[in-house]
Motif scaffolding. Structure first.
Motif, mmCIF file in Angstrom:
data_model
loop_
_atom_site.group_PDB
_atom_site.id
_atom_site.type_symbol
_atom_site.label_atom_id
_atom_site.label_comp_id
_atom_site.label_asym_id
_atom_site.label_seq_id
_atom_site.Cartn_x
_atom_site.Cartn_y
_atom_site.Cartn_z
ATOM 1 N N LEU A 165 0.341 -0.812 0.229
ATOM 2 C CA LEU A 165 0.020 0.158 -0.098
ATOM 3 C C LEU A 165 0.519 1.487 -0.099
ATOM 4 C CD1 LEU A 165 -2.797 1.335 -0.321
ATOM 5 C CD2 LEU A 165 -3.302 0.795 2.368
ATOM 6 N N PRO A 166 1.925 1.630 0.975
ATOM 7 C CA PRO A 166 2.610 2.472 0.839
ATOM 8 C C PRO A 166 3.220 2.901 -0.526
ATOM 9 C CG PRO A 166 3.247 1.170 2.700
ATOM 10 C CD PRO A 166 2.317 0.635 2.031
ATOM 11 N N TRP A 167 4.108 1.440 -1.690
ATOM 12 C CA TRP A 167 4.142 2.017 -2.966
ATOM 13 C C TRP A 167 3.000 2.320 -3.753
ATOM 14 C CZ3 TRP A 167 2.573 0.847 -8.380
ATOM 15 C CH2 TRP A 167 3.503 1.554 -8.929
ATOM 16 N N TRP A 168 1.042 2.289 -3.523
ATOM 17 C CA TRP A 168 0.816 3.091 -4.528
ATOM 18 C C TRP A 168 0.261 4.008 -3.737
ATOM 19 C CZ3 TRP A 168 -1.628 1.767 -8.906
ATOM 20 C CH2 TRP A 168 -1.317 0.562 -8.993
ATOM 21 N N LEU A 169 0.125 4.673 -2.809
ATOM 22 C CA LEU A 169 0.184 5.998 -2.130
ATOM 23 C C LEU A 169 1.403 6.900 -2.801
ATOM 24 C CD1 LEU A 169 -0.975 4.595 1.886
ATOM 25 C CD2 LEU A 169 -1.556 5.930 -0.096
ATOM 26 N N GLY A 170 2.215 6.598 -2.770
ATOM 27 C CA GLY A 170 3.325 7.118 -3.130
ATOM 28 C C GLY A 170 3.150 7.582 -4.427
ATOM 29 N N ARG A 171 2.946 6.895 -5.222
ATOM 30 C CA ARG A 171 3.288 6.563 -6.387
ATOM 31 C C ARG A 171 1.785 7.596 -7.078
ATOM 32 N NH1 ARG A 171 2.129 8.337 -10.282
ATOM 33 N NH2 ARG A 171 2.471 7.920 -12.683
ATOM 34 N N ILE A 172 0.719 7.061 -6.454
ATOM 35 C CA ILE A 172 -0.197 8.253 -7.143
ATOM 36 C C ILE A 172 -0.163 10.072 -6.502
ATOM 37 C CG2 ILE A 172 -2.874 8.813 -6.191
ATOM 38 C CD1 ILE A 172 -3.128 5.876 -6.269
ATOM 39 N N SER A 173 0.553 9.493 -5.311
ATOM 40 C CA SER A 173 0.882 11.050 -4.712
ATOM 41 C C SER A 173 2.036 12.382 -5.961
ATOM 42 C CB SER A 173 1.333 11.620 -3.130
ATOM 43 O OG SER A 173 2.362 10.764 -3.048
ATOM 44 N N ARG A 174 2.418 11.399 -6.182
ATOM 45 C CA ARG A 174 3.215 12.057 -7.567
ATOM 46 C C ARG A 174 2.699 12.675 -8.520
ATOM 47 N NH1 ARG A 174 6.728 7.270 -6.355
ATOM 48 N NH2 ARG A 174 6.246 6.528 -8.635
ATOM 49 N N GLY A 175 0.749 11.994 -8.934
ATOM 50 C CA GLY A 175 0.180 12.991 -9.810
ATOM 51 C C GLY A 175 0.427 11.772 -11.062
ATOM 52 N N GLY A 176 -0.249 12.667 -12.412
ATOM 53 C CA GLY A 176 0.284 12.412 -13.737
ATOM 54 C C GLY A 176 -1.087 11.306 -13.935
ATOM 55 N N PRO A 177 -0.867 10.340 -14.914
ATOM 56 C CA PRO A 177 -1.478 9.933 -15.430
ATOM 57 C C PRO A 177 -0.970 8.040 -14.906
ATOM 58 C CG PRO A 177 -0.884 10.581 -16.843
ATOM 59 C CD PRO A 177 -0.143 11.027 -16.176
ATOM 60 N N VAL A 178 -1.023 7.354 -14.517
ATOM 61 C CA VAL A 178 -1.274 5.808 -13.394
ATOM 62 C C VAL A 178 -2.028 4.814 -13.980
ATOM 63 C CG1 VAL A 178 -0.735 4.806 -11.462
ATOM 64 C CG2 VAL A 178 -1.161 7.769 -11.169
ATOM 65 N N LEU A 179 -1.040 4.101 -14.518
ATOM 66 C CA LEU A 179 -1.315 2.380 -14.531
ATOM 67 C C LEU A 179 -1.999 2.088 -13.874
ATOM 68 C CD1 LEU A 179 -0.798 0.710 -16.822
ATOM 69 C CD2 LEU A 179 1.080 -0.639 -15.671
ATOM 70 N N ALA A 180 -3.532 1.269 -13.735
ATOM 71 C CA ALA A 180 -4.134 1.257 -12.515
ATOM 72 C C ALA A 180 -4.971 -0.185 -13.835
ATOM 73 C CB ALA A 180 -5.521 2.014 -13.074
ATOM 74 N N PRO A 181 -4.091 -1.836 -13.116
ATOM 75 C CA PRO A 181 -4.802 -2.588 -13.315
ATOM 76 C C PRO A 181 -6.407 -2.979 -12.514
ATOM 77 C CG PRO A 181 -3.480 -2.374 -11.528
ATOM 78 C CD PRO A 181 -3.660 -1.168 -12.016
ATOM 79 N N GLY A 182 -7.073 -3.410 -13.914
ATOM 80 C CA GLY A 182 -8.155 -4.061 -14.117
ATOM 81 C C GLY A 182 -7.953 -5.432 -13.545
ATOM 82 N N PRO A 183 -9.485 -6.203 -13.626
ATOM 83 C CA PRO A 183 -11.078 -5.465 -13.741
ATOM 84 C C PRO A 183 -10.799 -3.912 -12.188
ATOM 85 C CG PRO A 183 -11.161 -7.827 -14.034
ATOM 86 C CD PRO A 183 -9.797 -7.379 -13.526
ATOM 87 N N ARG A 184 -11.155 -3.607 -12.854
ATOM 88 C CA ARG A 184 -11.408 -1.577 -12.144
ATOM 89 C C ARG A 184 -12.598 -3.027 -10.763
ATOM 90 N NH1 ARG A 184 -13.414 2.840 -13.967
ATOM 91 N NH2 ARG A 184 -12.449 2.796 -15.475
ATOM 92 N N ALA A 185 -13.272 -3.432 -10.697
ATOM 93 C CA ALA A 185 -14.192 -4.440 -9.829
ATOM 94 C C ALA A 185 -14.397 -5.259 -8.998
ATOM 95 C CB ALA A 185 -15.465 -4.424 -10.739
ATOM 96 N N LEU A 186 -12.621 -5.788 -9.894
ATOM 97 C CA LEU A 186 -12.496 -7.268 -9.216
ATOM 98 C C LEU A 186 -12.415 -6.926 -7.308
ATOM 99 C CD1 LEU A 186 -11.068 -9.655 -10.155
ATOM 100 C CD2 LEU A 186 -8.086 -8.972 -9.412
ATOM 101 N N PRO A 187 -12.966 -8.129 -7.178
ATOM 102 C CA PRO A 187 -13.091 -7.804 -5.484
ATOM 103 C C PRO A 187 -11.271 -8.346 -4.585
ATOM 104 C CG PRO A 187 -14.644 -9.022 -6.178
ATOM 105 C CD PRO A 187 -13.953 -9.188 -7.365
ATOM 106 N N LEU A 188 -11.276 -7.289 -3.443
ATOM 107 C CA LEU A 188 -10.101 -7.595 -2.853
ATOM 108 C C LEU A 188 -9.917 -8.105 -1.476
ATOM 109 C CD1 LEU A 188 -8.015 -4.031 -3.676
ATOM 110 C CD2 LEU A 188 -7.693 -6.444 -5.201
#
Length: 331
Positions: A165-188
Motif C-alpha cells: 500500500l505505501p507504494w501505491w500511495l507514493g505513486r499516486i501522490s506524484r500525480g499524472g497518469p497512473v497505470l491502474a490494473p483491471g478489472p477495476r471491479a475485481l474484489p479484494l
C-alpha cells in the motif's frame, strides 16, 4: 492480561502491542533493539537467531498470560522460544499465514484444507514451509488446546514495512497518469493490521485455539475502491488509466511485485482473495472500511516524512517510472 510479544516494534507486532496497551494490558516486547518499543511497553533485548539470543527471555523469570509470535523464518526459532516459555506462559499465539495450505488452495477454502509439509526443527526454508513449521513448533511445546494460529492473508495498514500500500500511495501522490490494473471491479480480500491485532487479542482473552483464516470477507473492497481512496487522501491530480490485465501481462509486468496487491483473475487470485473466513467472523472479526485503512496509512507515511520503512528480508516492490510511462504511451 500480561502479554509478551516476540517482536512488537514493527508492523503487525507493533499493531498488537499498541492495541494491547490501549486496553490497559501489561505488555513486554522481546526484540533486537533496532527499533524503539511502543511507549508504555516493557523491553527485553535479544536476537533469537544467535546461540544465546534468548538469554534475556530466559533470565527474566517473568510469566505471562499469552505470547504473540510473528516469526516468519526458521521454524527452529519458534521451537526454541516455545520450549523456553511452555511453563511460563498460558497460551501461544502464532501469527501464521494462509500460505500453509497446499497449492493450489481451492476457492473458498476454510481451515480444513490440506497443508504443506512442515518441520518444527528446520532452519531456513521457503515461506510456506517456514510458517507451517512454526505452527508445528508452537503446538509441539504448548499442545493443541493452548495454541492459536492466526492464518493471515494480505496485511496492510499503518506501519507496513513490506511496501504494498505505501507504494501505491507514493505513486499516486506524484500525480499524472497512473497505470491502474483491471478489472477495476475485481474484489479484494485483505486484513488491516489493526483489525488483526484487535481480533487476536479478543481471541486470546477468550481462550480460542486452533487455526483461523484471518482476512476480510471476500469482496470487502475492490481494486477501484482502493486506488480511488489513494487518490482522494493524497489530494493529487492522479488520473487512473484502467488497463486490461492481458495488456499488462503481455508487457512482462509481474503481478504482486511490479504492481503490488494486484493479482489478475486466475489460480493465484483465487488462492489470495476467496478464503472462507466464516470461522473468524463467527468469533467476532470486524474489518474497517478500506477508506479508513488508506487514509490512516497515508497519515502515518506523512508523519514519518513520506518514505515507508523496508524490511531487509523483503524485495523492493513497484513498477519503475520508466516502465510505467512506456506502458501508458503504448496504449
Amino acid at each position: 492480561m500480561r502479554l509478551l510479544i516476540l517482536g512488537g516494534t514493527e508492523f503487525v507486532g507493533r499493531a498488537v502491542a499498541e492495541a494491547a496497551l490501549g486496553r490497559g494490558w501489561e505488555v513486554t516486547v522481546f526484540h533486537r533493539g533496532r527499533h524503539a518499543p511502543p511507549a508504555g511497553a516493557g523491553s527485553l533485548i535479544g536476537d533469537r537467531t544467535t546461540p544465546d539470543g534468548l538469554a534475556a527471555l530466559a533470565d527474566s523469570g517473568d510469566t505471562w498470560d499469552a505470547v504473540v509470535d510473528t516469526w516468519s523464518a526458521a521454524p527452529s526459532a519458534v521451537r526454541d522460544a516455545a520450549r523456553l516459555l511452555a511453563d511460563r506462559v498460558k497460551r501461544y499465539v502464532y501469527v501464521s499465514s494462509r500460505s500453509v495450505y497446499a497449492w493450489p488452495p481451492a476457492p473458498g477454502l476454510d481451515e480444513n484444507g490440506p497443508l504443506v509439509e512442515g518441520d518444527p526443527n528446520a532452519g531456513e526454508v521457503p515461506y510456506a514451509e517456514a510458517k507451517r513449521g512454526g505452527e508445528l513448533a508452537a503446538v509441539g511445546a504448548f499442545g493443541p488446546e493452548r495454541t492459536l494460529f492466526v492464518r493471515a492473508g494480505l496485511i496492510i495498514g499503518p506501519y507496513e514495512n513490506v511496501g504494498r500500500l505505501p507504494w501505491w500511495l507514493g505513486r499516486i501522490s506524484r500525480g499524472g497518469p497512473v497505470l491502474a490494473p483491471g478489472p477495476r471491479a475485481l474484489p479484494l480480500q485483505y486484513i488491516d493490521a489493526r483489525d488483526l491485532a484487535e481480533w487476536t487479542l479478543d481471541a486470546t482473552e477468550a481462550g480460542l485455539h486452533g487455526p483461523y483464516n484471518l482476512v476480510s470477507p471476500p469482496g470487502h473492497t475492490t481494486t477501484e475502491e482502493l486506488l480511488e481512496a489513494c487518490v482522494r487522501v493524497t489530494g493529487s491530480d492522479a488520473e487512473l488509466r484502467w488497463t486490461a490485465p492481458e495488456t499488462i501481462l503481455a508487457a512482462g509486468v509481474e503481478p504482486w511485485s511490479d504492481l503490488p496487491i494486484w493479482i489478475p483473475p486466475g489460480e493465484l487470485y483465487d488462492a489470495m482473495h476467496t478464503a472462507d473466513v466464516s470461522k473468524a467472523l463467527g468469533a467476532g472479526l470486524r474489518c474497517r472500511p478500506v477508506a479508513e485503512t488508506v487514509a490512516d496509512t497515508w497519515a502515518w507515511l506523512e508523519s514519518i516524512g513520506g518514505g515507508a520503512p523496508q524490511r531487509p528480508d523483503r524485495p523492493q516492490l513497484g513498477l519503475s517510472p520508466e516502465r510505467e510511462a512506456a506502458l501508458l504511451s503504448a496504449e
